[in-house]
Each structure stands twice: as structure tokens, then as C-alpha cells.
Scaffold this motif. Structure first.
Motif, short mmCIF file in Angstrom:
data_model
loop_
_atom_site.label_atom_id
_atom_site.label_comp_id
_atom_site.label_asym_id
_atom_site.label_seq_id
_atom_site.Cartn_x
_atom_site.Cartn_y
_atom_site.Cartn_z
N LEU A 122 22.10 55.64 49.68
CA LEU A 122 23.32 55.96 48.95
C LEU A 122 23.06 57.07 47.94
O LEU A 122 21.96 57.16 47.39
CB LEU A 122 23.86 54.72 48.22
CG LEU A 122 24.26 53.52 49.07
CD1 LEU A 122 24.68 52.36 48.17
CD2 LEU A 122 25.38 53.88 50.03
N PRO A 123 24.06 57.89 47.65
CA PRO A 123 23.89 58.93 46.62
C PRO A 123 23.83 58.29 45.23
O PRO A 123 24.35 57.20 45.01
CB PRO A 123 25.15 59.79 46.78
CG PRO A 123 26.17 58.85 47.35
CD PRO A 123 25.41 57.93 48.26
N LYS A 124 23.21 58.99 44.31
CA LYS A 124 23.17 58.50 42.93
C LYS A 124 24.56 58.62 42.30
O LYS A 124 25.24 59.63 42.45
CB LYS A 124 22.16 59.31 42.11
CG LYS A 124 20.71 58.93 42.38
CD LYS A 124 19.78 59.64 41.43
CE LYS A 124 18.33 59.23 41.65
NZ LYS A 124 18.09 57.82 41.30
N GLY A 125 24.96 57.57 41.60
CA GLY A 125 26.27 57.58 40.97
C GLY A 125 26.31 58.46 39.74
O GLY A 125 25.31 58.61 39.03
N THR A 126 27.47 59.04 39.49
CA THR A 126 27.68 59.85 38.29
C THR A 126 28.81 59.31 37.42
O THR A 126 28.89 59.61 36.24
CB THR A 126 28.01 61.30 38.67
OG1 THR A 126 29.20 61.31 39.50
CG2 THR A 126 26.87 61.95 39.43
N PHE A 127 29.69 58.47 38.01
CA PHE A 127 30.86 57.97 37.27
C PHE A 127 31.28 56.62 37.83
O PHE A 127 31.28 56.41 39.05
CB PHE A 127 32.02 58.96 37.39
CG PHE A 127 33.31 58.46 36.77
CD1 PHE A 127 33.53 58.55 35.41
CD2 PHE A 127 34.29 57.88 37.57
CE1 PHE A 127 34.71 58.08 34.84
CE2 PHE A 127 35.47 57.41 37.02
CZ PHE A 127 35.68 57.51 35.65
N ILE A 128 31.61 55.70 36.91
CA ILE A 128 32.12 54.38 37.29
C ILE A 128 33.29 54.05 36.36
O ILE A 128 33.18 54.24 35.14
CB ILE A 128 31.06 53.28 37.15
CG1 ILE A 128 29.81 53.58 37.96
CG2 ILE A 128 31.63 51.92 37.56
CD1 ILE A 128 28.66 52.63 37.66
N GLN A 129 34.38 53.56 36.93
CA GLN A 129 35.48 53.05 36.11
C GLN A 129 35.62 51.56 36.39
O GLN A 129 35.78 51.14 37.53
CB GLN A 129 36.80 53.75 36.41
CG GLN A 129 37.92 53.30 35.47
CD GLN A 129 39.26 53.93 35.78
OE1 GLN A 129 39.72 53.87 36.92
NE2 GLN A 129 39.88 54.54 34.79
N LEU A 130 35.57 50.77 35.32
CA LEU A 130 35.62 49.32 35.42
C LEU A 130 36.86 48.78 34.71
O LEU A 130 37.25 49.30 33.66
CB LEU A 130 34.37 48.69 34.82
CG LEU A 130 33.03 49.10 35.45
CD1 LEU A 130 31.87 48.52 34.64
CD2 LEU A 130 32.95 48.64 36.89
N CYS A 131 37.43 47.73 35.28
CA CYS A 131 38.61 47.09 34.68
C CYS A 131 38.29 45.61 34.43
O CYS A 131 38.22 44.83 35.39
CB CYS A 131 39.81 47.22 35.60
SG CYS A 131 41.28 46.32 35.04
N PRO A 132 38.07 45.21 33.18
CA PRO A 132 37.79 43.79 32.90
C PRO A 132 38.99 42.92 33.26
O PRO A 132 40.14 43.31 33.07
CB PRO A 132 37.53 43.78 31.38
CG PRO A 132 37.24 45.20 31.01
CD PRO A 132 38.04 46.04 31.96
N HIS A 133 38.72 41.73 33.78
CA HIS A 133 39.80 40.78 34.04
C HIS A 133 40.33 40.19 32.74
O HIS A 133 41.51 39.90 32.62
CB HIS A 133 39.30 39.64 34.95
CG HIS A 133 39.16 40.04 36.38
ND1 HIS A 133 39.22 39.13 37.42
CD2 HIS A 133 38.96 41.25 36.96
CE1 HIS A 133 39.07 39.76 38.57
NE2 HIS A 133 38.90 41.05 38.32
N ASP A 134 39.43 40.00 31.78
CA ASP A 134 39.76 39.33 30.53
C ASP A 134 39.55 40.29 29.36
O ASP A 134 38.48 40.88 29.23
CB ASP A 134 38.87 38.09 30.37
CG ASP A 134 39.37 37.14 29.28
OD1 ASP A 134 40.01 37.62 28.33
OD2 ASP A 134 39.11 35.93 29.39
N SER A 135 40.56 40.43 28.52
CA SER A 135 40.45 41.33 27.37
C SER A 135 39.40 40.86 26.37
O SER A 135 38.99 41.62 25.50
CB SER A 135 41.81 41.47 26.68
OG SER A 135 42.31 40.21 26.30
#
Length: 251
Positions: A122-135
Motif C-alpha cells: 500500500l502507498p504511504k498515507g498523507t491525509f486521514i479524516q476521522l469522524c468520532p461517533h461520540d463527541s
């Protein structure tokens, strides 16, 4: 327990002896959650690394092994349900793969189901966007620092998956909304920018106030009102007193 050094040594010996490595490693296993493994492996639940039998090490030693070792793990009954993971060690019972429970849920399987494991690059990651389920996760003392430490237990990020972060006795779920430069990336020794989307339980913004149609703001005199209008010479003064842009009810 076999380490990565053992794997790489085995590959080197194979190549020195003139062995002809196969194109890829592809093997099916009966999958069980980490809870069924030795207690020393229970820490793997907070990450994406799995445990394979020693025979997998022997098979991998006959192939070109590229570090870090990454695998595609898919539901044998529904191959479209798949994720990517790393490996921690090779001490599982023969024919068995121990996998984090959260990862099993992502590919739609339960204990005893068959999975197909295939080595990938796999290529090396440069960006990740995460969305928590719980605030509550965003209310921790420093969620970015906590996340940075916990992601060390992960090898890959797969767009559309849901990862689990264990912290202070709680398990926080986070949706992987986006990754770059591909839908699946390696995050081992990678400089990755992490962005947070609003938590899933965050209240939605109230709808904007309706904007009245512009035609409702234009006054047009009725027949009776036309009869009451002054002569043309004084109409401009008459309209200026009424004021433009008001509703009729506001006159």
C-alpha cells in the motif's frame, strides 16, 4: 513466536539459495476474535494487527517479503467486504487467524467464519479524516495527542471503515471518512495529516430562515389604489413616501 527479523532472514536465505518466490501469499483461515487468543495478545484489540500460525511464516519465507508486511483480509462469503491490516506474530493454532473484533465487524463476520488473507503493498498515507461517533472523544484533554499514540497500533487505514480507540477504560469508535492518496494506505513511518469531522452525535445546525420571494417585496397598486393615485407630476413624490421594498401590509 516469530518476529519480523525471522521473516526477513528466512526470505534472505531463500533468495541466497536460489529459491523462486511465488507471486503472492494467499491463504484462507478460520477467523476468531482476539479474545480467544492468549491473554498476552488481548492488547491487539486496540489496533489492526493480527496473529497467524507458524505455517504462514514458512509460506511467506518462500516469497518476496516487503516490509512492512501488510495484508488484505476479506470475507470469503462476500469478498467485497474487506479491509487491510498488519501482523504481530505467528503463534496462532494451525488454520486459525486471531483478528481484532472491531475489524471482524467491518467485514461482516463472526467467530468461526472463513477469511481470505492476501499480502499487499500500500502507498504511504498523507491525509486521514476521522469522524468520532461520540463527541466525548473530542472533549478529552488532548484528543490529537491521544489519537497519535493509539494509531501506533495500526498499520493501515481503509476509507469507509470504522476503527476502535481504547483509552482510559472506554472504547471510542471513529469512522474513516477519507484517506489519501488512495482508499487504503499504510501509516507506518508515514507523515500523515489528521483531520476531524464533526462527531456523529453533534447537534445539526438549525435550518436557515426562509428568504421571502423577491416578487412579494414589490408593491403593485390595485385598481382602486390606481384611482387614488395623484397626477403624474406628483407620482414620484407619492411613491417615495410609501417606500420601496415593503410588504403591502406594512404600508
Amino acid at each position: 513466536m516469530a518476529s519480523f527479523q525471522d521473516i526477513l532472514s528466512g526470505v534472505a536465505n531463500s533468495l541466497l539459495l536460489g529459491g523462486q518466490p511465488a507471486a503472492e501469499f494467499s491463504q484462507s483461515y478460520r477467523c476468531y476474535s482476539i479474545a480467544h487468543a492468549n491473554e498476552s495478545l488481548h492488547c491487539l484489540e486496540s489496533g489492526d494487527k493480527i496473529c497467524l500460525p507458524s505455517s504462514a511464516l514458512n509460506a511467506l519465507a518462500q516469497r518476496h517479503v516487503q516490509y512492512p508486511m501488510l495484508f488484505e483480509i476479506s470475507n470469503l462469503q462476500n469478498p467485497s467486504q474487506k479491509m487491510y491490516c498488519g501482523v504481530m506474530e505467528f503463534s496462532a493454532r494451525e488454520g486459525i487467524a486471531y483478528v481484532p473484533h472491531w475489524l471482524m465487524k467491518n467485514i461482516g463476520i463472526t467467530d468461526g467464519a472463513l477469511v481470505l488473507l492476501r499480502n499487499v503493498t500500500l502507498p504511504k498515507g498523507t491525509f486521514i479524516q476521522l469522524c468520532p461517533h461520540d463527541s466525548k472523544f473530542t472533549m478529552l484533554s488532548d484528543p490529537r495527542v491521544i489519537l497519535e499514540k493509539k494509531l501506533r497500533g495500526y498499520s493501515c487505514m481503509t476509507k469507509g471503515s470504522t476503527i476502535a480507540i481504547q483509552y482510559s477504560g472506554f472504547t471510542y469508535l471513529l469512522d474513516v471518512m477519507d484517506v489519501k492518496p488512495a482508499d487504503a494506505v499504510s501509516i507506518i513511518e508515514a507523515d500523515v495529516e489528521v483531520d476531524f469531522a464533526p462527531p456523529r452525535d453533534a447537534p445539526s445546525s438549525p435550518p436557515p430562515e426562509p428568504v421571502p420571494d423577491s416578487s412579494e417585496l414589490v408593491w403593485s397598486p390595485s385598481t382602486e389604489e390606481k384611482n387614488e393615485l395623484p397626477s403624474s407630476t406628483n407620482q414620484s413624490q407619492y411613491f417615495s413616501k410609501l417606500g420601496r421594498g415593503h410588504r403591502r401590509s406594512e404600508r
